[in-house]
Scaffold this motif. Sequence first.
Motif, PDB file in Angstrom:
ATOM      1  N   LEU A   1       0.689  -1.106   0.069  1.00 17.47           N
ATOM      2  CA  LEU A   1      -0.109  -0.107  -0.126  1.00 17.47           C
ATOM      3  C   LEU A   1       0.880   1.170   0.007  1.00 17.47           C
ATOM      4  O   LEU A   1       0.731   2.257  -0.767  1.00 17.47           O
ATOM      5  CB  LEU A   1      -0.897   0.144   1.279  1.00 17.47           C
ATOM      6  CG  LEU A   1      -1.940  -1.086   1.158  1.00 17.47           C
ATOM      7  CD1 LEU A   1      -2.866  -1.077   2.617  1.00 17.47           C
ATOM      8  CD2 LEU A   1      -3.173  -0.732   0.000  1.00 17.47           C
ATOM      9  N   GLU A   2       1.842   1.222   0.769  1.00 13.77           N
ATOM     10  CA  GLU A   2       2.578   2.691   0.701  1.00 13.77           C
ATOM     11  C   GLU A   2       3.415   2.771  -0.380  1.00 13.77           C
ATOM     12  O   GLU A   2       3.733   3.843  -0.758  1.00 13.77           O
ATOM     13  CB  GLU A   2       3.691   2.619   2.058  1.00 13.77           C
ATOM     14  CG  GLU A   2       4.324   3.744   2.527  1.00 13.77           C
ATOM     15  CD  GLU A   2       4.358   4.238   3.772  1.00 13.77           C
ATOM     16  OE1 GLU A   2       5.336   5.042   4.249  1.00 13.77           O
ATOM     17  OE2 GLU A   2       4.091   3.444   4.656  1.00 13.77           O
ATOM     18  N   TYR A   3       4.014   1.615  -0.905  1.00 16.07           N
ATOM     19  CA  TYR A   3       4.853   1.712  -2.140  1.00 16.07           C
ATOM     20  C   TYR A   3       4.003   2.005  -3.440  1.00 16.07           C
ATOM     21  O   TYR A   3       4.412   2.395  -4.544  1.00 16.07           O
ATOM     22  CB  TYR A   3       5.951   0.700  -2.485  1.00 16.07           C
ATOM     23  CG  TYR A   3       7.328   0.990  -1.450  1.00 16.07           C
ATOM     24  CD1 TYR A   3       8.068   1.367  -2.198  1.00 16.07           C
ATOM     25  CD2 TYR A   3       7.218   0.719  -0.196  1.00 16.07           C
ATOM     26  CE1 TYR A   3       9.330   1.557  -1.384  1.00 16.07           C
ATOM     27  CE2 TYR A   3       8.251   1.034   0.580  1.00 16.07           C
ATOM     28  CZ  TYR A   3       9.341   1.475  -0.078  1.00 16.07           C
ATOM     29  OH  TYR A   3      10.709   1.847   0.858  1.00 16.07           O
ATOM     30  N   TYR A   4       2.676   1.718  -3.331  1.00 14.03           N
ATOM     31  CA  TYR A   4       1.668   2.102  -4.402  1.00 14.03           C
ATOM     32  C   TYR A   4       1.751   3.685  -4.581  1.00 14.03           C
ATOM     33  O   TYR A   4       1.789   4.139  -5.739  1.00 14.03           O
ATOM     34  CB  TYR A   4       0.250   1.713  -3.956  1.00 14.03           C
ATOM     35  CG  TYR A   4      -0.414   2.407  -4.878  1.00 14.03           C
ATOM     36  CD1 TYR A   4      -0.917   2.108  -6.226  1.00 14.03           C
ATOM     37  CD2 TYR A   4      -1.324   3.699  -4.411  1.00 14.03           C
ATOM     38  CE1 TYR A   4      -1.896   2.597  -6.822  1.00 14.03           C
ATOM     39  CE2 TYR A   4      -2.218   4.271  -5.036  1.00 14.03           C
ATOM     40  CZ  TYR A   4      -2.540   3.788  -6.268  1.00 14.03           C
ATOM     41  OH  TYR A   4      -3.480   4.486  -7.181  1.00 14.03           O
TER      42      TYR A   4
ATOM     43  N   VAL B   1      14.169  10.503  12.489  1.00 18.51           N
ATOM     44  CA  VAL B   1      12.810  10.709  13.460  1.00 18.51           C
ATOM     45  C   VAL B   1      12.125   9.526  13.696  1.00 18.51           C
ATOM     46  O   VAL B   1      11.758   9.102  14.796  1.00 18.51           O
ATOM     47  CB  VAL B   1      12.214  11.736  12.826  1.00 18.51           C
ATOM     48  CG1 VAL B   1      10.771  12.035  13.854  1.00 18.51           C
ATOM     49  CG2 VAL B   1      12.854  13.172  12.754  1.00 18.51           C
ATOM     50  N   LEU B   2      11.684   8.841  12.137  1.00 19.47           N
ATOM     51  CA  LEU B   2      10.928   7.570  12.578  1.00 19.47           C
ATOM     52  C   LEU B   2      11.648   6.439  12.984  1.00 19.47           C
ATOM     53  O   LEU B   2      11.092   5.672  13.689  1.00 19.47           O
ATOM     54  CB  LEU B   2      10.304   7.443  11.207  1.00 19.47           C
ATOM     55  CG  LEU B   2       9.186   8.486  10.644  1.00 19.47           C
ATOM     56  CD1 LEU B   2       8.559   8.201   9.331  1.00 19.47           C
ATOM     57  CD2 LEU B   2       8.189   8.814  11.606  1.00 19.47           C
ATOM     58  N   GLY B   3      12.900   6.384  12.637  1.00 17.77           N
ATOM     59  CA  GLY B   3      13.554   5.380  13.146  1.00 17.77           C
ATOM     60  C   GLY B   3      13.909   5.226  14.853  1.00 17.77           C
ATOM     61  O   GLY B   3      13.596   4.208  15.466  1.00 17.77           O
TER      62      GLY B   3
ATOM     63  N   LEU C   1       4.769   2.152  12.028  1.00 22.56           N
ATOM     64  CA  LEU C   1       4.184   1.940  10.722  1.00 22.56           C
ATOM     65  C   LEU C   1       2.911   2.525  10.430  1.00 22.56           C
ATOM     66  O   LEU C   1       2.565   2.937   9.401  1.00 22.56           O
ATOM     67  CB  LEU C   1       4.254   0.364  10.704  1.00 22.56           C
ATOM     68  CG  LEU C   1       5.397  -0.382  10.875  1.00 22.56           C
ATOM     69  CD1 LEU C   1       5.156  -1.744  10.690  1.00 22.56           C
ATOM     70  CD2 LEU C   1       6.296  -0.182   9.556  1.00 22.56           C
ATOM     71  N   VAL C   2       2.083   2.573  11.559  1.00 21.08           N
ATOM     72  CA  VAL C   2       0.652   3.300  11.455  1.00 21.08           C
ATOM     73  C   VAL C   2       0.912   4.766  10.984  1.00 21.08           C
ATOM     74  O   VAL C   2       0.329   5.260   9.889  1.00 21.08           O
ATOM     75  CB  VAL C   2       0.050   3.336  12.885  1.00 21.08           C
ATOM     76  CG1 VAL C   2      -1.219   4.073  12.729  1.00 21.08           C
ATOM     77  CG2 VAL C   2      -0.293   1.816  12.945  1.00 21.08           C
ATOM     78  N   PHE C   3       1.858   5.474  11.785  1.00 17.77           N
ATOM     79  CA  PHE C   3       1.952   6.927  11.450  1.00 17.77           C
ATOM     80  C   PHE C   3       2.663   7.156   9.900  1.00 17.77           C
ATOM     81  O   PHE C   3       2.099   7.961   9.373  1.00 17.77           O
ATOM     82  CB  PHE C   3       2.852   7.526  12.137  1.00 17.77           C
ATOM     83  CG  PHE C   3       3.307   8.940  12.000  1.00 17.77           C
ATOM     84  CD1 PHE C   3       2.308   9.999  12.458  1.00 17.77           C
ATOM     85  CD2 PHE C   3       4.379   9.413  11.503  1.00 17.77           C
ATOM     86  CE1 PHE C   3       2.552  11.314  12.273  1.00 17.77           C
ATOM     87  CE2 PHE C   3       4.650  10.588  11.357  1.00 17.77           C
ATOM     88  CZ  PHE C   3       4.047  11.541  11.423  1.00 17.77           C
ATOM     89  N   ALA C   4       3.531   6.298   9.529  1.00 17.84           N
ATOM     90  CA  ALA C   4       3.980   6.296   8.178  1.00 17.84           C
ATOM     91  C   ALA C   4       2.981   6.329   7.020  1.00 17.84           C
ATOM     92  O   ALA C   4       3.067   7.047   6.209  1.00 17.84           O
ATOM     93  CB  ALA C   4       5.298   5.484   8.059  1.00 17.84           C
TER      94      ALA C   4
ATOM     95  N   ALA D   1       7.642  10.314   5.185  1.00 21.00           N
ATOM     96  CA  ALA D   1       6.912   9.154   5.372  1.00 21.00           C
ATOM     97  C   ALA D   1       7.418   7.669   5.110  1.00 21.00           C
ATOM     98  O   ALA D   1       7.592   6.890   5.913  1.00 21.00           O
ATOM     99  CB  ALA D   1       5.573   9.489   4.907  1.00 21.00           C
ATOM    100  N   VAL D   2       8.001   7.613   3.846  1.00 14.05           N
ATOM    101  CA  VAL D   2       8.258   6.160   3.553  1.00 14.05           C
ATOM    102  C   VAL D   2       9.662   5.939   4.093  1.00 14.05           C
ATOM    103  O   VAL D   2      10.016   4.425   4.218  1.00 14.05           O
ATOM    104  CB  VAL D   2       8.427   6.367   2.034  1.00 14.05           C
ATOM    105  CG1 VAL D   2       9.806   6.850   1.696  1.00 14.05           C
ATOM    106  CG2 VAL D   2       8.362   4.850   1.263  1.00 14.05           C
ATOM    107  N   ALA D   3      10.494   6.728   4.869  1.00  5.63           N
ATOM    108  CA  ALA D   3      11.683   6.247   5.339  1.00  5.63           C
ATOM    109  C   ALA D   3      11.531   5.401   6.665  1.00  5.63           C
ATOM    110  O   ALA D   3      12.352   4.492   6.890  1.00  5.63           O
ATOM    111  CB  ALA D   3      12.466   7.848   5.776  1.00  5.63           C
TER     112      ALA D   3
END
Length: 463
Positions: A34-37, A84-86, A98-101, A139-141
């Motif tokens: 879904l995210e890489y779409y 940040v996300l890491g 994963l939810v936030f991204a 986001a994708v990071a």
Amino acid sequence: MSTTPGAVSPAPEASAGKRDPKKAAMSGWIGSALEYYDFALYSLAATLIFPTIFFPAENKTVGIIASLATYAVGYVSRPVGAVVLGAYGDRHGRKQVLVFAMLLMGFATFAVGLLPTYGQVGLLAPVLLVLLRLIQGFAVAGELGGASAMVVEHSPDARRGFFASFTLQGTQVGSILATAVLLPLAALLPADQFSAWGWRVPFLLSAVVILAGYIIRRRVQEPPAYAAKGTTEAKQRFPLVELLRTRPGAVVRCILMTFTNVIGMATLVFGVSYATQEGYGNGFSSSEFLWVTLVANIAAVATIPLFGALSDRIGRRTLMATGGIVGGLLVPGYLWAIEQGSLPLVFACVVIVQGIFFQMWNATFATFFQEQFPMRIRVTGFAVSQNIGLMLASFFPSIFTAIAPPGSANIPLTIGLTTLGICLVSTAATLLSPDTRGKSLDDLEARKAEKPVRQDELAGAAR
């Protein structure tokens, strides 16, 4: 503290729940698809549509370079998102990041579908496009690092490569979905209607991604080992500080290994532009090269689990090195096939280069990168090194266009040799890294750090 004679204390992982590699792999597969779409959709649009929609039409070369540069901008923000996300994923849980991204990515992609064009608002159009691309990159990071860490930590030691490969397969499925939505629109709509509104439809469908992503990610369970001790340990540290102090060599090697993505950028980013843009004169249509991209990704979906399983048997480095070198060697042939104007030959070449040899690397790298870092900094280590590498590599398509603009001679050879040289650097970094096949995560966790660091120093840095 007293205990009952003969009683056995539960292991930390047992008290936190059982490992479930199949469920973790399925969750990673669906979420990544879904995210890489969203991310792949922008990449396709940047080569096929955006040069004439969001930039001045007077100079075709400038339009192509500028559009590919906005593609690269998404990678510029990825290192920031990785830090940040890491850190969030290491300190508060893989599930939360994963939810936030997912939600952030869906919002940014949906908004692209609402943007005004250059003809309507002038320079404001590319400015807004760049802003949304920055949000996408941020986001994708956290996506692949968090998803693959979850799968690796759920998986048995002897099958980590196989289960983790499904997260990478999900990214390819996302690209297929993006292509499958664009393809009928580009083929069925008149060119003026596709440029006016047809291209917006796939972006607006990201509203569905937002809802589906939220439901899927909320159901993902934390890996037992992390649930048992990860948050307790990680909250005492700032992951980036420990990463740079204890694993600097691993970070540098992983950054250089990430440059192997130049194969995909030479074939499915620059290659699409080379085939379809009028300035190059190769005469392929957008719909034809949407089919080329689709076939390449379908081949990848078929080969990724095979190479993931093979990495558990023969080792990660062998596959990664072979895929990088041979894939780099074959890029000139693929671009030559485009120059010949033969669509069947292009299909054959893209399957071999992108669907087979590049996937030897792509199916394996996520597991290999995760194994280079201990659990408490695993998401940060993966995300920072991968996304810095991708940030640098993302400028390759624009560099290719600059060194081989429309009208240049020997474009396949020029771009092919450049690609091969970059792949040689990546392969050297791969061969200098320790192979980790079959080793338990506990053994890897206990491996001597590349640079010792005292716990009181880490605590002080966290404060």
